[in-house]
Design an enzyme around this catalytic site. Structure first.
Site, mmCIF file in Angstrom:
data_model
loop_
_atom_site.group_PDB
_atom_site.id
_atom_site.type_symbol
_atom_site.label_atom_id
_atom_site.label_comp_id
_atom_site.label_asym_id
_atom_site.label_seq_id
_atom_site.Cartn_x
_atom_site.Cartn_y
_atom_site.Cartn_z
ATOM 1 C CD1 TRP A 132 -2.702 1.537 0.402
ATOM 2 C CD2 TRP A 132 -2.199 1.790 2.571
ATOM 3 N NE1 TRP A 132 -3.503 2.531 0.907
ATOM 4 C CE2 TRP A 132 -3.215 2.701 2.226
ATOM 5 C CE3 TRP A 132 -1.730 1.757 3.886
ATOM 6 C CZ2 TRP A 132 -3.763 3.581 3.157
ATOM 7 C CZ3 TRP A 132 -2.281 2.618 4.813
ATOM 8 C CH2 TRP A 132 -3.287 3.518 4.453
ATOM 9 C CG ASP A 213 -2.153 -2.861 7.375
ATOM 10 O OD1 ASP A 213 -3.289 -2.795 7.875
ATOM 11 O OD2 ASP A 213 -1.774 -2.126 6.451
ATOM 12 C CB ALA A 215 -6.658 -2.876 6.209
ATOM 13 C CE LYS A 248 -9.899 0.160 3.591
ATOM 14 N NZ LYS A 248 -9.527 1.003 2.502
HETATM 15 C C1 LIG Z 1 -3.360 -2.295 3.452
HETATM 16 C C2 LIG Z 1 -4.071 -1.169 4.117
HETATM 17 N N1 LIG Z 1 -3.789 -0.879 5.387
HETATM 18 C C3 LIG Z 1 -4.399 0.124 6.026
HETATM 19 C C4 LIG Z 1 -5.335 0.912 5.407
HETATM 20 C C5 LIG Z 1 -5.933 2.053 6.173
HETATM 21 O O1 LIG Z 1 -7.279 2.022 6.331
HETATM 22 P P1 LIG Z 1 -8.085 3.218 6.981
HETATM 23 O O2 LIG Z 1 -8.923 3.791 5.903
HETATM 24 O O3 LIG Z 1 -8.865 2.581 8.077
HETATM 25 O O4 LIG Z 1 -7.105 4.210 7.512
HETATM 26 C C6 LIG Z 1 -5.664 0.662 4.070
HETATM 27 C C7 LIG Z 1 -6.625 1.496 3.379
HETATM 28 O O5 LIG Z 1 -6.796 1.489 2.195
HETATM 29 C C8 LIG Z 1 -5.022 -0.415 3.417
HETATM 30 O O6 LIG Z 1 -5.295 -0.729 2.145
#
Ligand SMILES: Cc1ncc(COP(=O)(O)O)c(C=O)c1O
Length: 395
Positions: A132, A213, A215, A248
């Site tokens: 990301w 992570d 998510a 999400k």
């Molecule tokens: C891999 C990953 N980690 C963390 C996040 C962060 O999510 P948030 O919108 O809750 O900050 C995202 C958001 O797209 C993501 O794709």
């Protein structure tokens, strides 16, 4: 005073976020058949990102029943954290876990970066590529030394497990690794159960701190399955951090709902981590935003709403699996997406092919070749497959 003495004058211009720029270009495109596979949110078969029914019901209850909006404290909504813990950790939900509510998974990652830098200023953070794009942007400014390794073979569409293990074998005690628990962004390619076991063993023997992570829990193979590899690593690691997003899997995106969990076998170390995390949270945002976390708590405290939420999440997951299956059927060159998970796939496309998709076929995807499968519907799957095959032939 000369204008060149000012603070702003000393700033160097920053590149706009590539994906945000793509959203602007998509909006400005007048072609009626345009296809947005860029933005990273779930879409249903009608191209909408509706609010979950469970969320709407919980919000109604909150509006009626919330007695005050007075501050809660830097740790946020304790009830939210307590309800979330069994979902995240399953049987591993023990006293060895401390949590704080954060503004989204991003806030949790930011705290993790600062905690790591505070505890080990010279620590190296191992980070697979691609990842990301916000990951390096969050961890680099914290002063950590980022060690990149190749995680994904875009041509073969598989995890480069050997390079992952080779990179980890060079880590020393006190170094850290950032791992995505499931539905890898941007590739959709997750570690297999055996690969998680091997990573866990190396983390154990080399005393590496995993930063996980998480998510997209529930959008890959189900709530428990998506956490299984992570839980295996947590059993092996002497200490760990888990950055969690509800944005999400509860569809709360703009409500910025997440949590950072710290795990340590040694109670003194856990207490130390906890007091530092709270101090960092206090300095960053003082108190996290309340509404998203309160909504999740109301859902998870109520058996009927929890059932509704899990059914809605499962319907999203099934739709993603169906899109993957249909794509694989339409084009043999897209067969790999069937074995991958979550919202994304990272297709083997050159920058010229990404431009051709946009210019000739009105298909918008990230410059990296990442597509959001939820942007596809039964009608647009054949359209996209044809466009993809055309740019592959350089037609
Ligand atoms: C891999 C990953 N980690 C963390 C996040 C962060 O999510 P948030 O919108 O809750 O900050 C995202 C958001 O797209 C993501 O794709």
């Amino acid at each position: 005073m000369s204008l060149s003495d000012t603070v702003f004058d000393g700033l160097s211009p920053q590149q706009p976020d590539g994906l945000l720029a793509l959203i602007g270009a998509y909006r400005a495109d007048p072609r009626p058949n345009k296809l947005d596979l860029g933005v990273g949110v779930y879409r249903d078969q009608f191209g909408q990102t509706p609010v979950f029914r469970a969320v709407k019901a919980a919000e109604r209850l909150l509006v009626e029943q919330q007695p005050t909006k007075a501050y809660l404290g830097p740790e946020g909504d304790i009830g939210f954290l307590e309800c979330l813990r069994p979902i995240v950790f399953g049987a591993h939900n023990t006293a060895e876990v401390f949590g704080v509510q954060t503004p989204g998974g991003t806030g949790a990652l930011r705290l993790a970066a600062e905690l790591l830098a505070a505890g080990r200023p010279n620590a190296r953070l191992f980070m697979g590529e691609p990842t990301w794009p916000n990951h390096p942007q969050i961890f680099e400014p914290a002063g950590l030394q980022i060690v990149r390794y190749s995680y994904f073979d875009a041509v073969r569409q598989t995890v480069r497990f050997e390079t992952t293990m080779q990179a980890l074998a060079t880590a020393s005690a006190g170094d850290a690794i950032l791992l995505q628990a499931c539905c890898h962004n941007p590739t959709g390619a997750d570690l297999s159960a055996d690969q998680w076991d091997a990573v866990a063993d190396l983390i154990d023997t080399r005393r590496i701190t995993p930063i996980i992570d998480l998510a997209y829990q529930g959008l890959g193979s189900g709530l428990d399955n998506d956490a299984a590899g992570m839980r295996r690593v947590l059993e092996a690691a002497p200490e760990a951090l888990v950055a969690y997003s509800c944005d999400k899997n509860f569809g709360l995106y703009r409500e910025r709902t997440g949590a950072l969990f710290a795990l340590a076998r040694n109670p003194a170390n856990l207490a130390n981590a906890a007091s530092n995390i709270l101090a960092l949270a206090r300095a960053n945002w003082s108190m996290p935003p309340d509404h998203g976390a309160a909504t999740v708590r109301v859902i998870l405290e109520d058996a009927r709403l929890t059932e509704l939420w899990t059914a809605e999440l499962e319907a999203m997951r099934r739709r993603l699996v169906d899109v993957r299956t249909a794509l694989a059927k339409h084009a043999s060159s897209l067969a790999s997406v069937k074995g991958q998970n979550g919202l994304f796939a990272c297709l083997s496309l050159t920058p010229e092919q990404v431009s051709a998709l946009r210019e000739k076929h009105a298909v918008y995807c990230a410059a990296s070749g990442r597509i959001n499968l939820a942007g596809l519907t039964a009608e647009s799957i054949p359209v996209f497959s044809r466009a993809y095959q055309a740019v592959q032939r350089n037609d």
